[in-house]
Scaffold this active site. Structure first.
Site, PDB file in Angstrom:
ATOM      1  CB  SER A 108      23.208  -1.709  -8.262  1.00 49.35           C
ATOM      2  OG  SER A 108      22.889  -0.633  -7.408  1.00 49.35           O
ATOM      3  CE1 TYR A 127      27.829  -2.275  -5.245  1.00 47.00           C
ATOM      4  CE2 TYR A 127      26.379  -0.500  -5.959  1.00 47.00           C
ATOM      5  CZ  TYR A 127      26.561  -1.797  -5.501  1.00 47.00           C
ATOM      6  OH  TYR A 127      25.468  -2.610  -5.305  1.00 47.00           O
TER       7      TYR A 127
HETATM    8  P1  NAD Z   1      26.145  -9.525   0.895  1.00 49.38           P
HETATM    9  O1  NAD Z   1      27.373  -8.912   1.449  1.00 49.38           O
HETATM   10  O2  NAD Z   1      25.045  -9.925   1.833  1.00 49.38           O
HETATM   11  O3  NAD Z   1      26.499 -10.791   0.005  1.00 49.38           O
HETATM   12  C1  NAD Z   1      27.551 -10.767  -0.931  1.00 49.38           C
HETATM   13  C2  NAD Z   1      27.945 -12.181  -1.259  1.00 49.38           C
HETATM   14  O4  NAD Z   1      29.040 -12.118  -2.181  1.00 49.38           O
HETATM   15  C3  NAD Z   1      28.422 -12.985  -0.053  1.00 49.38           C
HETATM   16  O5  NAD Z   1      27.983 -14.318  -0.131  1.00 49.38           O
HETATM   17  C4  NAD Z   1      29.948 -12.929  -0.192  1.00 49.38           C
HETATM   18  O6  NAD Z   1      30.618 -14.026   0.406  1.00 49.38           O
HETATM   19  C5  NAD Z   1      30.084 -12.948  -1.699  1.00 49.38           C
HETATM   20  N1  NAD Z   1      31.399 -12.470  -2.114  1.00 49.38           N
HETATM   21  C6  NAD Z   1      31.955 -11.266  -1.866  1.00 49.38           C
HETATM   22  N2  NAD Z   1      33.211 -11.234  -2.343  1.00 49.38           N
HETATM   23  C7  NAD Z   1      33.448 -12.459  -2.896  1.00 49.38           C
HETATM   24  C8  NAD Z   1      34.566 -13.058  -3.539  1.00 49.38           C
HETATM   25  N3  NAD Z   1      35.721 -12.404  -3.704  1.00 49.38           N
HETATM   26  N4  NAD Z   1      34.434 -14.330  -3.974  1.00 49.38           N
HETATM   27  C9  NAD Z   1      33.284 -15.028  -3.782  1.00 49.38           C
HETATM   28  N5  NAD Z   1      32.199 -14.504  -3.187  1.00 49.38           N
HETATM   29  C10 NAD Z   1      32.279 -13.237  -2.750  1.00 49.38           C
HETATM   30  O7  NAD Z   1      25.621  -8.456  -0.184  1.00 49.38           O
HETATM   31  P2  NAD Z   1      24.220  -8.301  -0.955  1.00 49.38           P
HETATM   32  O8  NAD Z   1      23.638  -7.018  -0.510  1.00 49.38           O
HETATM   33  O9  NAD Z   1      23.433  -9.536  -0.886  1.00 49.38           O
HETATM   34  O10 NAD Z   1      24.753  -8.074  -2.431  1.00 49.38           O
HETATM   35  C11 NAD Z   1      24.616  -9.019  -3.475  1.00 49.38           C
HETATM   36  C12 NAD Z   1      24.674  -8.309  -4.803  1.00 49.38           C
HETATM   37  O11 NAD Z   1      23.558  -7.413  -4.916  1.00 49.38           O
HETATM   38  C13 NAD Z   1      25.926  -7.457  -5.009  1.00 49.38           C
HETATM   39  O12 NAD Z   1      26.369  -7.562  -6.341  1.00 49.38           O
HETATM   40  C14 NAD Z   1      25.419  -6.050  -4.725  1.00 49.38           C
HETATM   41  O13 NAD Z   1      26.172  -5.073  -5.389  1.00 49.38           O
HETATM   42  C15 NAD Z   1      24.022  -6.140  -5.291  1.00 49.38           C
HETATM   43  N6  NAD Z   1      23.089  -5.116  -4.782  1.00 49.38           N
HETATM   44  C16 NAD Z   1      22.833  -5.022  -3.449  1.00 49.38           C
HETATM   45  C17 NAD Z   1      21.944  -4.064  -3.018  1.00 49.38           C
HETATM   46  C18 NAD Z   1      21.574  -3.909  -1.575  1.00 49.38           C
HETATM   47  O14 NAD Z   1      20.926  -2.901  -1.227  1.00 49.38           O
HETATM   48  N7  NAD Z   1      21.916  -4.838  -0.708  1.00 49.38           N
HETATM   49  C19 NAD Z   1      21.332  -3.189  -3.932  1.00 49.38           C
HETATM   50  C20 NAD Z   1      21.630  -3.324  -5.275  1.00 49.38           C
HETATM   51  C21 NAD Z   1      22.512  -4.296  -5.695  1.00 49.38           C
END
Ligand code: NAD
Length: 256
Positions: free
Chosen positions: A138, A151
């Site tokens: 991130s 986080y």
């Molecule tokens: P999201 O909530 O849409 O998806 C997260 C996914 O992780 C889901 O499929 C969920 O089922 C899975 N997950 C969560 N806990 C779990 C567990 N215990 N076991 C198995 N699967 C699990 O979130 P996102 O925004 O797509 O985030 C994905 C990644 O990107 C994360 O690591 C997040 O920190 C990172 N990220 C997101 C953003 C953003 O702005 N959305 C920015 C930077 C980084």
């Protein structure tokens, strides 16, 4: 055909990355996530793009689940060439109110799961002299924001882990890189928008424009397709000299 395992790929960024890999028709995809319709999502993409898929509901909190998912993926497709550690969660709270269980879950899901999975795929990658590990960190892997202690710690941790595996993998053509996105409009962020609007008595538009995108020079959410295309480049045969890097895709947030 190569095989890619993407954790948390039944929602948000992971699903977006999976679609970019599927479009190439050069990868079998191992899907994972907690969404109850995960198997249907995987099957849908398999049919849409005519590729082989497998869905595994391994919980990132359970090391045994993770080892079993890798073993099942290898049984199905013969090998895992690319591992994308993407599953992640967030919790926003001041340090004094931060629940202990949330701290532990964030570190386990966002950081420790990548350790177990990388360890499990490593021997096969090393034997074949090819491996690509991509960690979805991130912008918060490079800078902090208040109220996100767990986080930010988990994401800074995974950047350090990435650098270490980059060094260890070099003799075996295993690369490890981190992608550091700014804000991407996924269910994770939609929840944050709603929570912050409530907590700060602001409209959701104000949360987006005055809080979230404040630090990005480009005032737009990062498209998942951009992250998918970057992941494809990092996964390719041609990216052997890109390793140990933490690559911002954050609209210029980290340029300041
Ligand atoms: P999201 O909530 O849409 O998806 C997260 C996914 O992780 C889901 O499929 C969920 O089922 C899975 N997950 C969560 N806990 C779990 C567990 N215990 N076991 C198995 N699967 C699990 O979130 P996102 O925004 O797509 O985030 C994905 C990644 O990107 C994360 O690591 C997040 O920190 C990172 N990220 C997101 C953003 C953003 O702005 N959305 C920015 C930077 C980084």
């Amino acid at each position: 055909m190569k095989t890619v395992l993407i954790t948390g790929s039944t929602s948000g960024i992971g699903l977006g990355i999976a679609r970019e890999f599927a479009k190439t028709r050069e990868y079998n995809i191992i899907f994972n996530g907690l969404e109850l319709n995960g198997a249907d999502i995987a099957e849908g993409i398999g049919k849409e793009f005519g590729i082989q898929v497998y869905f595994d509901k391994a919980n990132m909190l359970q090391p045994q689940d993770l080892r079993e998912m890798v073993a099942a993926g290898i049984l199905k497709f013969g090998k895992i060439d690319v591992l994308i550690n993407n599953a992640g969660i967030q919790h926003v709270s001041s340090i004094e109110d931060f629940p202990d269980d949330k701290w532990n879950a964030i570190i386990a899901i966002n950081l420790t799961s990548a350790f177990y999975l990388s360890k499990a795929v490593w021997p096969g990658m090393k034997n074949r002299k090819f491996g690509r590990i991509i960690n979805i960190a991130s912008a918060h892997g490079l800078v902090a924001s208040e109220f996100k202690s767990a986080y930010v710690a988990s994401k800074h941790g995974i950047v350090g882990f990435t650098k270490t595996l980059g060094l260890e993998g070099a003799p075996f053509n295993i690369t490890c890189n981190a992608i550091c996105p700014g804000y991407v409009k996924t269910p994770l962020v939609e929840k944050q928008i709603a929570d912050q609007a409530k907590a700060h008595h602001m409209s959701e538009d104000d949360v987006v424009n005055k809080v979230m995108l404040l630090k990005q020079a480009v005032k737009e959410f990062v498209p998942v397709e951009t992250l998918g295309q970057l992941a494809l480049l990092l996964a390719s045969e041609h990216s052997g000299t890109i390793t140990g890097a933490a690559i911002p895709v954050d609209g210029g947030w980290n340029a300041q």
